[in-house]
Design a protein around this motif. Structure first.
Motif, PDB file in Angstrom:
ATOM      1  N   GLN A 176       0.852  -1.194   0.000  1.00  0.00           N
ATOM      2  CA  GLN A 176       0.000   0.000   0.000  1.00  0.00           C
ATOM      3  C   GLN A 176       0.885   1.240   0.000  1.00  0.00           C
ATOM      4  O   GLN A 176       1.897   1.299   0.710  1.00  0.00           O
ATOM      5  N   ARG A 177       0.503   2.252  -0.803  1.00  0.00           N
ATOM      6  CA  ARG A 177       1.256   3.503  -0.871  1.00  0.00           C
ATOM      7  C   ARG A 177       0.297   4.681  -0.894  1.00  0.00           C
ATOM      8  O   ARG A 177      -0.820   4.582  -1.429  1.00  0.00           O
ATOM      9  N   PRO A 178       0.714   5.821  -0.360  1.00  0.00           N
ATOM     10  CA  PRO A 178      -0.169   6.998  -0.380  1.00  0.00           C
ATOM     11  C   PRO A 178      -0.594   7.414  -1.777  1.00  0.00           C
ATOM     12  O   PRO A 178      -1.717   7.914  -1.959  1.00  0.00           O
ATOM     13  N   ASP A 179       0.262   7.220  -2.789  1.00  0.00           N
ATOM     14  CA  ASP A 179      -0.087   7.682  -4.135  1.00  0.00           C
ATOM     15  C   ASP A 179      -1.137   6.799  -4.821  1.00  0.00           C
ATOM     16  O   ASP A 179      -1.572   7.099  -5.940  1.00  0.00           O
ATOM     17  N   SER A 225      -3.051   9.509   8.542  1.00  0.00           N
ATOM     18  CA  SER A 225      -2.734  10.835   8.002  1.00  0.00           C
ATOM     19  C   SER A 225      -1.305  11.226   8.353  1.00  0.00           C
ATOM     20  O   SER A 225      -0.595  11.823   7.529  1.00  0.00           O
ATOM     21  N   ALA A 226      -0.844  10.854   9.559  1.00  0.00           N
ATOM     22  CA  ALA A 226       0.539  11.142   9.942  1.00  0.00           C
ATOM     23  C   ALA A 226       1.522  10.386   9.056  1.00  0.00           C
ATOM     24  O   ALA A 226       2.643  10.852   8.819  1.00  0.00           O
ATOM     25  N   ALA A 227       1.103   9.226   8.541  1.00  0.00           N
ATOM     26  CA  ALA A 227       1.961   8.411   7.679  1.00  0.00           C
ATOM     27  C   ALA A 227       1.911   8.855   6.219  1.00  0.00           C
ATOM     28  O   ALA A 227       2.512   8.210   5.357  1.00  0.00           O
ATOM     29  N   GLY A 228       1.180   9.942   5.942  1.00  0.00           N
ATOM     30  CA  GLY A 228       1.183  10.504   4.596  1.00  0.00           C
ATOM     31  C   GLY A 228      -0.003  10.154   3.724  1.00  0.00           C
ATOM     32  O   GLY A 228      -0.025  10.497   2.539  1.00  0.00           O
ATOM     33  N   TYR A 229      -1.017   9.484   4.296  1.00  0.00           N
ATOM     34  CA  TYR A 229      -2.183   9.101   3.518  1.00  0.00           C
ATOM     35  C   TYR A 229      -3.283  10.158   3.626  1.00  0.00           C
ATOM     36  O   TYR A 229      -3.484  10.759   4.682  1.00  0.00           O
ATOM     37  N   ARG A 277     -16.816   2.486  -9.676  1.00  0.00           N
ATOM     38  CA  ARG A 277     -15.644   3.321  -9.965  1.00  0.00           C
ATOM     39  C   ARG A 277     -14.634   3.169  -8.830  1.00  0.00           C
ATOM     40  O   ARG A 277     -14.977   3.288  -7.654  1.00  0.00           O
ATOM     41  N   ALA A 278     -13.399   2.892  -9.188  1.00  0.00           N
ATOM     42  CA  ALA A 278     -12.344   2.729  -8.175  1.00  0.00           C
ATOM     43  C   ALA A 278     -11.978   4.100  -7.617  1.00  0.00           C
ATOM     44  O   ALA A 278     -11.397   4.929  -8.313  1.00  0.00           O
ATOM     45  N   GLN A 279     -12.330   4.348  -6.348  1.00  0.00           N
ATOM     46  CA  GLN A 279     -12.129   5.670  -5.776  1.00  0.00           C
ATOM     47  C   GLN A 279     -11.272   5.684  -4.518  1.00  0.00           C
ATOM     48  O   GLN A 279     -10.822   6.737  -4.088  1.00  0.00           O
ATOM     49  N   TYR A 280     -11.027   4.525  -3.927  1.00  0.00           N
ATOM     50  CA  TYR A 280     -10.218   4.459  -2.712  1.00  0.00           C
ATOM     51  C   TYR A 280      -8.962   3.616  -2.952  1.00  0.00           C
ATOM     52  O   TYR A 280      -9.042   2.507  -3.482  1.00  0.00           O
ATOM     53  N   GLY A 281      -7.833   4.156  -2.528  1.00  0.00           N
ATOM     54  CA  GLY A 281      -6.597   3.389  -2.638  1.00  0.00           C
ATOM     55  C   GLY A 281      -6.591   2.184  -1.735  1.00  0.00           C
ATOM     56  O   GLY A 281      -5.917   1.187  -1.988  1.00  0.00           O
ATOM     57  N   GLY A 282      -7.350   2.266  -0.649  1.00  0.00           N
ATOM     58  CA  GLY A 282      -7.462   1.186   0.319  1.00  0.00           C
ATOM     59  C   GLY A 282      -8.478   1.583   1.363  1.00  0.00           C
ATOM     60  O   GLY A 282      -9.078   2.666   1.297  1.00  0.00           O
ATOM     61  N   ARG A 289     -15.082  -0.666  -4.689  1.00  0.00           N
ATOM     62  CA  ARG A 289     -14.620   0.710  -4.888  1.00  0.00           C
ATOM     63  C   ARG A 289     -13.124   0.874  -4.631  1.00  0.00           C
ATOM     64  O   ARG A 289     -12.610   1.984  -4.617  1.00  0.00           O
ATOM     65  N   ILE A 290     -12.403  -0.226  -4.408  1.00  0.00           N
ATOM     66  CA  ILE A 290     -10.970  -0.189  -4.138  1.00  0.00           C
ATOM     67  C   ILE A 290     -10.199  -0.277  -5.458  1.00  0.00           C
ATOM     68  O   ILE A 290     -10.549  -1.050  -6.353  1.00  0.00           O
ATOM     69  N   VAL A 291      -9.137   0.506  -5.574  1.00  0.00           N
ATOM     70  CA  VAL A 291      -8.350   0.538  -6.813  1.00  0.00           C
ATOM     71  C   VAL A 291      -7.609  -0.791  -7.003  1.00  0.00           C
ATOM     72  O   VAL A 291      -7.446  -1.571  -6.053  1.00  0.00           O
TER      73      VAL A 291
END
Length: 334
Positions: free
Chosen positions: A146-149, A171-175, A213-218, A234-236
């Motif tokens: 898993q990555r923030p991008d 959020s502290a981890a960049g997500y 539609r894929a809208q969430y990275g996780g 809805r997960i990418v």
């Protein structure tokens, strides 16, 4: 042998019940480390166990409380000495072992975690099982690439203890975090914790198609049931959906398409039975890079043992918000 107070749970010919009792240290379940408990916390699992609305305990009687932090009184294991500060979450507490709702507890030494220097005993229980669960989910998701991008992380049950801590940690981890809650009246507080968006749970309407539609990275799902079924499509591609709760139900109706067409991974987060080496890694991160910045905001109540029944009923009725800390023998300065 010392006499002390405990919130003790019974199930016998007189029925299922829990309440304050005076017991002695020689009645505690076995363990190499005797701890004077300073703090505990209240989790959904504690409410189920304390009321009998969920069969959590595997033997009776036992002291409730799946979390504890305190100071070692005596130890048969040379790895721990009198005065050492330790914590424990899960690991059989309030299932097969006497738990943290008592002035003393015995811990098997393999489950006693030395308190990280960056945490107080109080902060350790502000985190407790809820914080450990949220951080374990992030650890497992990142181990699975898993990555923030990849896109925003959806967090359901966002106004509960796990959800609020997860917002802060992720959020502290960049997500970027999208908080999903049935209590959108708390939206301002959730944004303060780091949520970029706060959505009503109605936003997770049942999926109209096997793949939306894929809208969430996780996602980190605290709810289960229809919410989980709505998230999955809805997960990418190659995103991760971590599951740690079932307040919305244990059954999920879905299709295999998110798995076989998008490669979505579903990760089970079973925090109570986590192996010791993984526990150490999670607590290292919780005391360091992933330490929540808003623990005092997330801690919305501090209670004593005698107030536990009221807290349990409120939590099971869906009326709680944030984390409830239990002062057993602790002071704010610890």
């Amino acid at each position: 042998m010392t006499s002390f107070q405990a919130f003790r749970i019974h199930d016998d010919e007189n029925g299922y019940r829990g309440g304050i009792e005076q017991i002695q240290t020689d009645t505690l379940t076995p363990g190499e480390v005797l701890v004077k408990v300073a703090w505990s916390s209240v989790n959904y699992k504690d409410a189920l166990a304390g009321t009998g609305k969920g069969r959590i305990l595997r033997s009776y009687p036992l002291n409730g409380g799946v979390d504890l932090a305190g100071v070692v009184v005596t130890s048969e294991d040379p790895a721990f000495r009198e005065g050492d500060k330790v914590l424990c979450t899960g690991c059989g507490l309030s299932e097969t072992l006497d738990g943290g709702y008592a002035e003393y507890a015995r811990l098997p030494s393999r489950w006693a975690i030395p308190l990280p220097r960056q945490l107080s005993l109080r902060a350790a229980m502000q985190l407790g099982t809820a914080g450990f669960t949220a951080a374990l989910a992030l650890l497992r998701m990142e181990e699975n690439r898993q990555r923030p991008d990849m896109g925003p992380i959806a967090i359901t049950g966002a106004s509960g203890g796990v959800g609020m801590l997860a917002i802060d940690i992720f959020s502290a981890a960049g997500y970027q975090v999208h908080a999903i809650s049935g209590k959108t009246g708390h939206a301002a507080q959730l944004r303060t914790l780091g949520a970029a968006e706060v959505l009503d749970r109605s936003a997770l309407a049942p999926a109209a198609k096997p793949l939306e539609r894929a809208q969430y990275g996780g996602a980190l799902d605290n709810v289960g049931g229809p919410a989980l079924a709505a998230l999955l499509p809805r997960i990418v591609p190659y995103g991760n959906l971590a599951i740690c709760g079932n307040a919305g139900g244990i059954k999920v109706e879905t299709t295999v398409l998110p798995w076989i067409l998008r490669g979505v991974s579903v990760l089970g987060i079973a925090s109570a039975g986590t192996a010791r080496d993984i526990r150490d890694r999670v607590w290292e991160r919780l005391a360091g890079a992933w330490k929540p910045r808003h623990l005092d905001t997330i801690t919305t109540a501090v209670v004593g043992l005698e107030q536990l029944p009221e807290v349990f009923e409120k939590m099971l009725a869906g009326e709680s918000f944030g984390r409830t800390l239990v002062r057993v023998g602790g002071e704010d300065s610890l």
